[in-house]
Design a protein around this motif. Structure first.
Motif, PDB file in Angstrom:
ATOM      1  N   TYR A 168      55.246  39.966  15.178  1.00  0.00           N
ATOM      2  CA  TYR A 168      56.325  40.554  15.964  1.00  0.00           C
ATOM      3  C   TYR A 168      56.485  39.857  17.308  1.00  0.00           C
ATOM      4  CZ  TYR A 168      56.421  44.551  12.745  1.00  0.00           C
ATOM      5  OH  TYR A 168      56.539  45.348  11.642  1.00  0.00           O
ATOM      6  N   SER A 169      57.699  39.903  17.829  1.00  0.00           N
ATOM      7  CA  SER A 169      57.946  39.418  19.186  1.00  0.00           C
ATOM      8  C   SER A 169      57.429  40.449  20.184  1.00  0.00           C
ATOM      9  CB  SER A 169      59.435  39.190  19.411  1.00  0.00           C
ATOM     10  OG  SER A 169      60.126  40.440  19.444  1.00  0.00           O
ATOM     11  N   LYS A 170      57.304  40.038  21.440  1.00  0.00           N
ATOM     12  CA  LYS A 170      56.847  40.959  22.477  1.00  0.00           C
ATOM     13  C   LYS A 170      57.760  42.179  22.603  1.00  0.00           C
ATOM     14  CE  LYS A 170      53.142  38.961  24.244  1.00  0.00           C
ATOM     15  NZ  LYS A 170      51.824  39.641  24.359  1.00  0.00           N
ATOM     16  N   ASP A 171      59.062  41.944  22.587  1.00  0.00           N
ATOM     17  CA  ASP A 171      60.001  43.059  22.715  1.00  0.00           C
ATOM     18  C   ASP A 171      59.868  44.021  21.536  1.00  0.00           C
ATOM     19  OD1 ASP A 171      60.945  42.181  25.112  1.00  0.00           O
ATOM     20  OD2 ASP A 171      62.840  41.377  24.343  1.00  0.00           O
ATOM     21  N   GLU A 172      59.671  43.483  20.363  1.00  0.00           N
ATOM     22  CA  GLU A 172      59.513  44.335  19.185  1.00  0.00           C
ATOM     23  C   GLU A 172      58.247  45.177  19.277  1.00  0.00           C
ATOM     24  OE1 GLU A 172      61.772  41.654  15.756  1.00  0.00           O
ATOM     25  OE2 GLU A 172      59.664  41.268  16.233  1.00  0.00           O
ATOM     26  N   ILE A 173      57.160  44.573  19.789  1.00  0.00           N
ATOM     27  CA  ILE A 173      55.907  45.318  19.946  1.00  0.00           C
ATOM     28  C   ILE A 173      56.074  46.419  20.989  1.00  0.00           C
ATOM     29  CG2 ILE A 173      53.511  45.130  20.757  1.00  0.00           C
ATOM     30  CD1 ILE A 173      53.498  42.282  19.555  1.00  0.00           C
ATOM     31  N   LEU A 174      56.727  46.086  22.102  1.00  0.00           N
ATOM     32  CA  LEU A 174      56.937  47.094  23.148  1.00  0.00           C
ATOM     33  C   LEU A 174      57.803  48.238  22.636  1.00  0.00           C
ATOM     34  CD1 LEU A 174      56.465  47.950  26.062  1.00  0.00           C
ATOM     35  CD2 LEU A 174      58.475  46.579  26.719  1.00  0.00           C
ATOM     36  N   GLU A 175      58.810  47.917  21.861  1.00  0.00           N
ATOM     37  CA  GLU A 175      59.669  48.957  21.294  1.00  0.00           C
ATOM     38  C   GLU A 175      58.870  49.876  20.371  1.00  0.00           C
ATOM     39  OE1 GLU A 175      63.142  48.987  17.955  1.00  0.00           O
ATOM     40  OE2 GLU A 175      63.635  47.875  19.800  1.00  0.00           O
ATOM     41  N   LEU A 176      58.046  49.289  19.503  1.00  0.00           N
ATOM     42  CA  LEU A 176      57.218  50.101  18.616  1.00  0.00           C
ATOM     43  C   LEU A 176      56.268  50.980  19.416  1.00  0.00           C
ATOM     44  CD1 LEU A 176      56.346  47.486  15.839  1.00  0.00           C
ATOM     45  CD2 LEU A 176      57.771  49.530  15.564  1.00  0.00           C
ATOM     46  N   TYR A 177      55.664  50.426  20.457  1.00  0.00           N
ATOM     47  CA  TYR A 177      54.718  51.161  21.290  1.00  0.00           C
ATOM     48  C   TYR A 177      55.391  52.361  21.962  1.00  0.00           C
ATOM     49  CZ  TYR A 177      51.806  52.208  25.368  1.00  0.00           C
ATOM     50  OH  TYR A 177      51.066  52.854  26.341  1.00  0.00           O
ATOM     51  N   LEU A 178      56.533  52.121  22.577  1.00  0.00           N
ATOM     52  CA  LEU A 178      57.221  53.200  23.310  1.00  0.00           C
ATOM     53  C   LEU A 178      57.730  54.290  22.375  1.00  0.00           C
ATOM     54  CD1 LEU A 178      59.175  51.105  25.955  1.00  0.00           C
ATOM     55  CD2 LEU A 178      57.150  52.533  26.323  1.00  0.00           C
ATOM     56  N   ASN A 179      57.881  53.969  21.111  1.00  0.00           N
ATOM     57  CA  ASN A 179      58.288  54.984  20.140  1.00  0.00           C
ATOM     58  C   ASN A 179      57.098  55.624  19.430  1.00  0.00           C
ATOM     59  OD1 ASN A 179      61.393  55.176  19.658  1.00  0.00           O
ATOM     60  ND2 ASN A 179      61.004  52.995  19.972  1.00  0.00           N
ATOM     61  N   GLN A 180      55.918  55.044  19.560  1.00  0.00           N
ATOM     62  CA  GLN A 180      54.734  55.522  18.847  1.00  0.00           C
ATOM     63  C   GLN A 180      53.939  56.552  19.631  1.00  0.00           C
ATOM     64  OE1 GLN A 180      53.493  54.654  15.652  1.00  0.00           O
ATOM     65  NE2 GLN A 180      52.076  56.313  16.055  1.00  0.00           N
ATOM     66  N   ILE A 181      53.770  56.332  20.920  1.00  0.00           N
ATOM     67  CA  ILE A 181      52.812  57.099  21.708  1.00  0.00           C
ATOM     68  C   ILE A 181      53.206  58.556  21.871  1.00  0.00           C
ATOM     69  CG2 ILE A 181      51.788  55.185  22.970  1.00  0.00           C
ATOM     70  CD1 ILE A 181      53.863  55.524  25.108  1.00  0.00           C
ATOM     71  N   TYR A 182      52.151  59.376  22.115  1.00  0.00           N
ATOM     72  CA  TYR A 182      52.330  60.830  22.198  1.00  0.00           C
ATOM     73  C   TYR A 182      52.435  61.276  23.655  1.00  0.00           C
ATOM     74  CZ  TYR A 182      51.469  65.814  21.466  1.00  0.00           C
ATOM     75  OH  TYR A 182      51.573  67.182  21.437  1.00  0.00           O
ATOM     76  N   PHE A 183      53.379  62.177  23.925  1.00  0.00           N
ATOM     77  CA  PHE A 183      53.649  62.638  25.288  1.00  0.00           C
ATOM     78  C   PHE A 183      53.362  64.130  25.475  1.00  0.00           C
ATOM     79  CE2 PHE A 183      56.095  58.785  24.983  1.00  0.00           C
ATOM     80  CZ  PHE A 183      56.097  58.234  26.257  1.00  0.00           C
ATOM     81  N   GLY A 184      52.712  64.757  24.500  1.00  0.00           N
ATOM     82  CA  GLY A 184      52.477  66.186  24.623  1.00  0.00           C
ATOM     83  C   GLY A 184      53.687  66.999  24.196  1.00  0.00           C
ATOM     84  N   ALA A 185      53.508  68.314  24.101  1.00  0.00           N
ATOM     85  CA  ALA A 185      54.588  69.245  23.741  1.00  0.00           C
ATOM     86  C   ALA A 185      55.241  68.877  22.407  1.00  0.00           C
ATOM     87  CB  ALA A 185      55.652  69.306  24.837  1.00  0.00           C
ATOM     88  N   GLY A 186      54.456  68.241  21.534  1.00  0.00           N
ATOM     89  CA  GLY A 186      54.981  67.880  20.215  1.00  0.00           C
ATOM     90  C   GLY A 186      55.920  66.699  20.209  1.00  0.00           C
ATOM     91  N   ALA A 187      55.969  65.943  21.316  1.00  0.00           N
ATOM     92  CA  ALA A 187      56.931  64.844  21.440  1.00  0.00           C
ATOM     93  C   ALA A 187      56.247  63.497  21.240  1.00  0.00           C
ATOM     94  CB  ALA A 187      57.597  64.888  22.809  1.00  0.00           C
ATOM     95  N   TYR A 188      56.734  62.762  20.241  1.00  0.00           N
ATOM     96  CA  TYR A 188      56.253  61.410  19.989  1.00  0.00           C
ATOM     97  C   TYR A 188      57.359  60.422  20.355  1.00  0.00           C
ATOM     98  CZ  TYR A 188      52.293  63.343  17.401  1.00  0.00           C
ATOM     99  OH  TYR A 188      51.148  64.012  17.045  1.00  0.00           O
ATOM    100  N   GLY A 189      57.019  59.454  21.196  1.00  0.00           N
ATOM    101  CA  GLY A 189      57.996  58.460  21.605  1.00  0.00           C
ATOM    102  C   GLY A 189      58.739  58.877  22.860  1.00  0.00           C
ATOM    103  N   VAL A 190      59.189  57.883  23.602  1.00  0.00           N
ATOM    104  CA  VAL A 190      59.790  58.139  24.897  1.00  0.00           C
ATOM    105  C   VAL A 190      61.128  58.874  24.792  1.00  0.00           C
ATOM    106  CG1 VAL A 190      60.962  55.897  25.018  1.00  0.00           C
ATOM    107  CG2 VAL A 190      60.325  57.078  27.127  1.00  0.00           C
ATOM    108  N   GLU A 191      61.912  58.603  23.745  1.00  0.00           N
ATOM    109  CA  GLU A 191      63.185  59.312  23.586  1.00  0.00           C
ATOM    110  C   GLU A 191      62.957  60.796  23.355  1.00  0.00           C
ATOM    111  OE1 GLU A 191      67.278  60.198  23.091  1.00  0.00           O
ATOM    112  OE2 GLU A 191      66.252  58.485  24.020  1.00  0.00           O
ATOM    113  N   THR A 192      62.008  61.112  22.486  1.00  0.00           N
ATOM    114  CA  THR A 192      61.684  62.519  22.216  1.00  0.00           C
ATOM    115  C   THR A 192      61.156  63.197  23.472  1.00  0.00           C
ATOM    116  OG1 THR A 192      60.960  61.687  20.071  1.00  0.00           O
ATOM    117  CG2 THR A 192      60.617  64.026  20.507  1.00  0.00           C
ATOM    118  N   ALA A 193      60.338  62.479  24.227  1.00  0.00           N
ATOM    119  CA  ALA A 193      59.797  63.042  25.468  1.00  0.00           C
ATOM    120  C   ALA A 193      60.912  63.353  26.456  1.00  0.00           C
ATOM    121  CB  ALA A 193      58.796  62.061  26.084  1.00  0.00           C
ATOM    122  N   ALA A 194      61.860  62.429  26.592  1.00  0.00           N
ATOM    123  CA  ALA A 194      62.991  62.659  27.496  1.00  0.00           C
ATOM    124  C   ALA A 194      63.783  63.886  27.071  1.00  0.00           C
ATOM    125  CB  ALA A 194      63.886  61.421  27.523  1.00  0.00           C
ATOM    126  N   GLN A 195      64.000  64.009  25.761  1.00  0.00           N
ATOM    127  CA  GLN A 195      64.733  65.170  25.241  1.00  0.00           C
ATOM    128  C   GLN A 195      63.929  66.449  25.442  1.00  0.00           C
ATOM    129  OE1 GLN A 195      67.766  65.167  24.098  1.00  0.00           O
ATOM    130  NE2 GLN A 195      68.236  63.116  23.330  1.00  0.00           N
TER     131      GLN A 195
END
Length: 777
Positions: free
Chosen positions: A168-195
């Motif tokens: 994977y390219s660096k951008d692709e890895i960063l995208e996967l990472y930001l969508n993978q990680i857990y933010f608490g409150a049942g939210a996985y990924g930065v978009e879910t966390a924002a919501q």
């Protein structure tokens, strides 16, 4: 050589040497790691395929209505709304880079500078204590490896990180990472966390909000703002400091972000709107894609449906009105319902109810999964449409309604009432049983089943009897199947299999399903219109009359299946439609027994009709309703009503047919009647005169033998004519003394010949009248 050139060459040499040394160091470290992995017996990294990270990442699935508007986001065990890197602001990405991996774009999977010291300490301690994981390593750890704190796991993680960076390219890895990680409150990924925390998309996050979300990742239980706001703000400030230190933000941006007040707008509950429709969509999607429910819920699909959200809401609101349902059973159990609404032109499922209340996901949907006997609601499909299409019957064809035995089968009419000769229109409107069975017997069960099958009606192998005319199925039909079978009546003769789906797009943006069902002709436009015309009579004066709405023309058919000898009922149906929508409503109990049944007064024409009427009134509350237009092959004809109803003859109204004895009917060009009724032309009375006698005005005229005459009087030509007498002509002079006339008053007298003793003046043929005004002396 100039001095500055020498300096430049020396600088270049140093850079090359530095790069070579770094490369050599990386190679050395990699070799050491490889040897350690080999010595430790670790081979897991050898079979590791980095593609599984993206493939196996759980992603929420989104549902869209017919307008392309999202109405649901559904998840499996991990609630994750996947978002592309370009939709994440640079300062949000920068927050994670500053804290988690500041040299992310410089290394090839491991950060040599950070890892050397940490690795030595970890080897000494025999465990993993020191942090130095890159974003690539963290992605591996969060997605692939178990969180074991030992050296073998760490070494495997490093080797996997190399393979990840190679694929994977660096951008692709960063995208996967930001969508993978857990933010608490049942939210996985930065978009879910924002919501979840701010009820907004990641693209709308402020710098301060983005830094706060970044801070959560280290320990959601400690830094989640809904649990520990003070900790979350302290961690946010640390993230902002690191961003400032790494020159990702300016001092001014830092000062503004640190001082920003954080306001949470928590949204942790997963919405599941339009329960029965959503259930149906998910089941249909798994069938069409050939995947499991879990795979659908975690696959990041975008499902585009045919849902009309306004209509679905109107339907759900209608079903909340308890007055539209029968009384509860003696043990308090409610009678249930199922309602289906189809787009008449396309067959798309606009709205659906599988019961009065949706209490759990994937619960019983009575509209799609429950088969019951349809009663008389099947007659138009099973009997009348094929009779008109294949056997040449018209709306004015006469059938004899009387008790009859069909090889041991003796159907009965409701209330054991029989009407003698009746038109096909009245058979439909009044839902008369015996003529329907007789007609099915004539056209044959096989031929009728052939047509019904073409519009989606299923049959059991045992369904071979004439009782099919009255809904006597072995297993019955679902409300959806019955509703769809009426489509050809509503749209000019076409059937299309109903569907809740339009198309499905997978997580990679590829269209993996598109609804390609096609409509096909099953009825001629002429038969389609004539069926709708007859079924409009059911609403006008027949069993569906409780459905009648002002300014909303509808055609409909009711159906009721009987439960016991006391005429208590099991199922009550109505199917109603216009050129835009077809609606089917069923009511009854899930299990009909001695405690749970519909009282005999509850039929398709009562509560189901009332609910359907209420629903249609909402649909057309702010728009006009369409009506059916006759196709070119159908002509309207004015018939003599008396000849039709009393003489069972189809005759055109003639020049002398009274206006209230005319009825409009529709025919194909081939079936258009030509004959007119014969009338005896009445001649006006001759020698009509009025003279004043001793006891009042005397009316005298020459009459025709046997012809009834109506004598009327009007006060001074001002008021309404009043009938004063009827006289049957003798063929000569007749007189009548008006004893009721007031003296000294002026009157206008009329004598009108009538076609019969019971006729009124408006029925006169012709309406011949003579007027005389007597003058008082």
């Amino acid at each position: 050589m100039a001095e500055h050139e020498i300096k430049e060459k020396r600088g270049t040499f140093r850079k090359i040497a530095k790069i070579s040394a770094l490369s050599l160091l990386v190679l050395t470290i990699s070799s050491i790691v490889f040897v350690l992995c080999y010595l430790a017996g670790i081979k897991e990294w050898q079979t590791f395929d980095p593609a599984v990270i993206a493939r196996d990442m759980q992603r929420s699935t989104f549902l869209y209505d017919k307008n392309g508007e999202q109405f649901a986001a559904l998840s499996g065990s991990e609630r994750r709304y996947y978002v592309s890197l370009e939709d994440i602001p640079e300062y949000v990405r920068g927050a994670f880079l500053a804290v988690e991996d500041s040299r992310f774009y410089e290394h090839n999977g491991i950060d040599i500078v950070r890892i050397l010291g940490a690795l030595v300490e970890d080897i000494k301690s025999g465990s993993i204590k020191q942090g130095a994981s890159t974003i690539s390593q963290q992605l591996i750890k969060h997605s692939t490896l178990v969180f074991d704190q030992d050296i073998s796991r760490k070494l495997t993680e490093i080797m996997m990180a190399f393979k990840l960076e190679d694929m994977y390219s660096k951008d692709e890895i960063l995208e996967l990472y930001l969508n993978q990680i857990y933010f608490g409150a049942g939210a996985y990924g930065v978009e879910t966390a924002a919501q979840t925390y701010f009820s907004k998309s990641a693209s709308e996050l402020t710098l301060s909000e983005g830094a706060l979300l970044c801070g959560i990742v280290k320990s959601p239980s400690k830094y989640a703002p809904h649990l520990h706001m003070d900790n979350a703000l302290e961690r946010r400030d640390l993230v902002l400091e690191q961003m400032l230190k790494n020159e990702i933000i300016t001092q001014e941006e830092y000062d503004s972000a640190v001082s920003e007040t954080i306001t949470l707008h928590m949204n942790t509950d997963e919405d599941y709107p339009y329960g029965y429709y959503t259930d149906m969509v998910l089941k249909e999607a798994t069938t069409q894609l050939g995947i499991s429910y879990t795979e659908l819920m975690t696959g990041g699909y975008r499902i585009y449906t045919n849902l009309d959200p306004t209509m679905q809401t109107q339907l759900e609101e209608t079903a909340e009105d308890d007055s539209l349902f029968p009384e509860n059973a003696s043990d308090g159990l409610q009678a249930e319902c199922a309602v289906v609404t189809l787009d008449a032109k396309t067959g798309q499922i606009c709205a659906i109810l599988g019961g009065r209340e949706h209490t759990a996901r994937l619960s019983l949907n009575r509209a799609t999964s429950m088969r019951r006997q349809p009663g008389s609601a099947i007659k138009p499909v099973m009997v009348y449409a094929p009779a008109m299409e294949y056997a040449g019957y018209s709306t004015t064809s006469f059938l004899l309604d009387q008790p009859e035995n069909f090889d041991g089968y003796s159907p009965r009419n409701s209330g054991n009432n029989y009407r003698g000769w009746v038109t096909l229109r009245d058979c439909v409107a009044y839902s008369i049983n015996v003529p329907a069975v007789k007609l099915l017997n004539e056209i044959s069960v096989a031929r009728a089943k052939s047509y019904a099958s073409s519009v989606g009606i299923p049959f059991d192998s045992k369904d071979k009897n004439l009782s099919l005319a009255l809904g006597g199925f072995t297993t019955g039909v679902t409300p959806l199947e019955l509703c769809a079978s009426y489509l050809p009546f509503a749209n000019g003769g076409y059937y299309e299999e109903p569907s809740s789906l339009s198309r499905i797009v997978n997580a990679q943006g590829e269209e993996v399903y598109k609804n390609t069902t096609e409509k096909y002709s099953v009825l001629s436009p002429e038969t389609s219109f004539l069926m709708s015309s007859m079924l409009s009579s059911s609403v006008e004066y027949g069993t569906s009359k409780n459905l009648k709405l002002e300014n909303v023309p509808l055609s409909a058919k009711t159906g009721t299946s009987i439960y016991d000898d006391a005429n208590n009922n099991k199922d009550a149906w109505i199917v109603a439609y216009n050129p835009e929508y077809v609606v089917c409503c069923w009511m009854g109990f899930d299990k009909t027994d001695s405690l749970h049944y519909l009282p005999k007064g509850v039929t398709g024409g009562t509560y189901p009709a009332a609910l359907t009427k209420s629903f249609f009134s909402k649909i057309y509350a702010e728009k006009s309703a369409p009506s059916f237009s006759a196709p070119a092959g159908v002509l309207a004809a004015k018939l003599d009503k008396e000849a039709l109803t009393e003489q069972c003859e189809v005759k055109l109204a003639g020049e002398y047919t009274p206006s209230d004895n005319i009825v409009t009917e529709y025919f194909t060009r081939e079936n258009m009647p030509q004959e007119e009724p014969e009338y005896t032309l009445l001649t006006p009375p001759r020698d009509f005169s009025v003279t004043l006698g001793s006891q009042g005005p005397i009316l005298e005229f020459t009459s025709e033998e046997g012809v009834p005459y109506l004598l009327s009087r009007q006060d001074g030509g001002q008021g309404t004519p009043v009938e004063i007498a009827r006289i049957t002509g003798t063929g000569g002079k007749v007189q009548y003394n008006d004893y009721t006339a007031a003296p000294e008053e002026q009157y206008i007298y009329r004598v009108t010949p009538l076609p019969s003793e019971s006729a009124s003046a408006t029925d006169a043929i012709p309406s011949a009248q003579y007027i005389y005004s007597p003058k008082k002396d």
